[in-house]
Design an enzyme around this catalytic site. Structure first.
Site, PDB file in Angstrom:
ATOM      1  N   ASN A 123       6.710 -12.354   1.228  1.00 33.16           N
ATOM      2  CA  ASN A 123       5.902 -11.242   1.739  1.00 33.16           C
ATOM      3  C   ASN A 123       5.311 -11.560   3.111  1.00 33.16           C
ATOM      4  O   ASN A 123       4.331 -10.959   3.523  1.00 33.16           O
ATOM      5  CB  ASN A 123       4.756 -10.935   0.779  1.00 33.16           C
ATOM      6  N   HIS A 168       0.118  -1.796  -9.062  1.00 32.44           N
ATOM      7  CA  HIS A 168       0.340  -3.225  -9.321  1.00 32.44           C
ATOM      8  C   HIS A 168      -0.248  -3.674 -10.665  1.00 32.44           C
ATOM      9  O   HIS A 168      -1.239  -3.116 -11.152  1.00 32.44           O
ATOM     10  CB  HIS A 168      -0.346  -4.004  -8.195  1.00 32.44           C
ATOM     11  N   GLU A 222      -1.920   3.021  -4.230  1.00 30.20           N
ATOM     12  CA  GLU A 222      -1.574   1.958  -3.285  1.00 30.20           C
ATOM     13  C   GLU A 222      -1.144   2.532  -1.941  1.00 30.20           C
ATOM     14  O   GLU A 222      -0.689   3.668  -1.855  1.00 30.20           O
ATOM     15  CB  GLU A 222      -0.450   1.092  -3.872  1.00 30.20           C
ATOM     16  N   SER A 259       4.688  -1.894  -4.269  1.00 25.73           N
ATOM     17  CA  SER A 259       5.284  -3.217  -4.127  1.00 25.73           C
ATOM     18  C   SER A 259       6.714  -3.312  -4.646  1.00 25.73           C
ATOM     19  O   SER A 259       7.470  -4.171  -4.205  1.00 25.73           O
ATOM     20  CB  SER A 259       4.416  -4.266  -4.813  1.00 25.73           C
ATOM     21  N   ASP A 264      -5.399   0.224  -2.676  1.00 21.63           N
ATOM     22  CA  ASP A 264      -4.952  -1.168  -2.643  1.00 21.63           C
ATOM     23  C   ASP A 264      -3.867  -1.194  -1.575  1.00 21.63           C
ATOM     24  O   ASP A 264      -2.787  -0.650  -1.775  1.00 21.63           O
ATOM     25  CB  ASP A 264      -4.411  -1.575  -4.020  1.00 21.63           C
ATOM     26  N   HIS A 311       0.329  -4.267   0.786  1.00 20.15           N
ATOM     27  CA  HIS A 311       1.582  -4.324   1.552  1.00 20.15           C
ATOM     28  C   HIS A 311       1.576  -3.480   2.828  1.00 20.15           C
ATOM     29  O   HIS A 311       2.572  -3.438   3.537  1.00 20.15           O
ATOM     30  CB  HIS A 311       2.762  -3.902   0.663  1.00 20.15           C
ATOM     31  N   LYS A 354      -0.061 -11.453   2.203  1.00 22.63           N
ATOM     32  CA  LYS A 354       1.196 -10.809   2.563  1.00 22.63           C
ATOM     33  C   LYS A 354       1.359 -10.873   4.088  1.00 22.63           C
ATOM     34  O   LYS A 354       1.564 -11.948   4.603  1.00 22.63           O
ATOM     35  CB  LYS A 354       1.235  -9.414   1.971  1.00 22.63           C
TER      36      LYS A 354
END
Ligand code: PLP
Length: 383
Positions: free
Chosen positions: A43, A129, A168, A172, A197, A200, A232
């Site tokens: 990542n 997640h 998110e 992910s 969240d 990424h 990440k």
């Protein structure tokens, strides 16, 4: 003890997981058992884990502060380097206040535990997640999950002023983005709290790498709680929660994995601080990553996999019926490894049944030739 049985079951169904014997890994490469591979499973989207600015900052902080924080934050662990990091992080993201955690997993758990009671409702995207799903299951709040990015379904499940919506920035396992226009509108209309969240998205998307909200043109204060991780694109490890001063003061008192856990080591805080500074001016790296993504998608579109609608560094390839099932996903991944490319193979239950996939992640640290090598290997692996 039940664990023997569970391991045997996993073994029998081919789902037992084992640690790979990695000697050393960077955003671009991976060394294992004397062999070097191209790494498409990490990542480290901008290659910052090896950046001299971060390495030098960590080394200097180790000499100045030592390698450990000595105590939890509220005791005596919270030092000048942590304060500096919090202040620059908050400025970068336009947040009133932030709180540092050792990991994103513990940040999500602590937040949901601290915030919600059994009187509350918690709405989560089904693809959120594991740390969020699990936090929801452990929380006394009633958890209601909605189909991925389905705003109509979420709207139908919402009750006014009764809890928290969590989704998110970038998902992910699929690499697509949350619908943050839809989410902020629904949160506002229903008077519920909203949390992103952005593990990424942070560092790779938006102006100065501010993340998914910036990418989608949404002001940071439209969302009550921002969570991001440093493991990440920022290339280090750790996480933060950001929001109003009142929220952060509350968490200082009630986020148990913050209160009862040794604070981040100063060299780690210093490396993250260096990453926060580097990432704001890393348009060249973000541009390079985008070129690799485009190159990969153009090449992969010609292969018999299903490419998902992702414009981010996470580029899953669904193996699908035509090439076989879960087992052939594992075989293709093994074959890719023999050809020098290390990619993740993700099967149910991590992803829904029938959607076993190669989870390919790209980095600005990859060269154009690296992507060409991956595309060639993918072609060979299915022949
Ligand atoms: C990686 C990840 C986490 C966990 O963060 P860690 O710092 O690795 O514990 C949380 N949420 C999402 C979406 C993630 O991808």
């Amino acid at each position: 003890m039940p664990f023997n049985l569970s391991l045997a079951e996993r073994e029998a169904s081919g789902l037992r997981r084992r640690l790979p014997a990695i000697d050393r890994v960077t955003g671009r490469q991976l060394f294992s058992a004397g062999k070097c591979y191209l790494n498409f499973a990490g990542n480290d989207y901008l290659g910052l884990s090896q950046a001299p600015e971060l390495i030098n900052a960590a080394a200097a902080a180790a000499r100045e502060f030592g390698v450990g924080a000595v105590a939890s934050p509220l005791v005596v662990g919270h030092q000048s380097i942590h304060r500096q990091l919090e202040s620059e992080l908050a400025d970068w993201l336009g947040l009133e206040a932030v709180l540092l955690f050792s990991s994103g997993f513990s940040a999500n758990q602590a937040l949901i535990k601290a915030l919600l009671t059994k009187e509350h409702l918690l709405w989560q995207d089904k693809l959120n997640h594991a740390s969020l799903q699990e936090a929801g299951m452990l929380s006394p709040a009633r958890q209601l999950r909605f189909t991925h990015n389905d705003m109509a379904q979420l709207a139908a499940k919402l009750k006014p002023q009764s809890g928290l919506i969590v989704s998110e920035g970038v998902f992910s396992m699929d690499g697509d983005q949350g619908d943050w226009h839809g989410l902020t509108t629904l949160a506002e209309q229903s008077g519920n709290w909203l949390m992103i969240d952005d593990a990424h998205g942070l560092g790779v998307l938006g102006q100065q790498g501010r993340g998914t909200l910036s990418e989608q043109g949404i002001a940071a204060d439209k969302v009550h709680i921002t969570m991001g991780t440093f493991g990440k694109a920022l290339g280090v490890s750790g996480a933060f929660i950001g929001g109003s001063r009142a929220l952060i003061d509350y968490l200082h008192n009630h986020a148990r994995s913050y209160v009862y856990s040794t604070h981040l080591p100063p060299p780690q805080a210093a490396a993250i601080l260096a990453a926060v500074r580097v990432v704001q001016t890393a348009d060249d790296k973000r541009e390079q990553l985008q070129q690799r993504i485009n190159q990969f998608r153009q090449g992969a579109a010609l292969l018999p996999f299903t490419l998902l609608p992702s414009n981010t560094a996470i580029q899953p390839l669904l193996v699908g019926e035509k090439l076989g099932d879960e087992q052939s996903t594992m075989q293709i991944a093994a074959r890719l490894r023999e050809l020098g490319c290390w990619v993740g193979a993700i099967r149910p239950p991590t992803v829904p049944k029938g959607s076993a996939r190669l989870r390919i992640t790209l980095s600005a640290a990859h060269s154009k030739a690296d992507i060409t090598a991956l595309l060639t290997a993918l072609q060979q692996a299915i022949n």
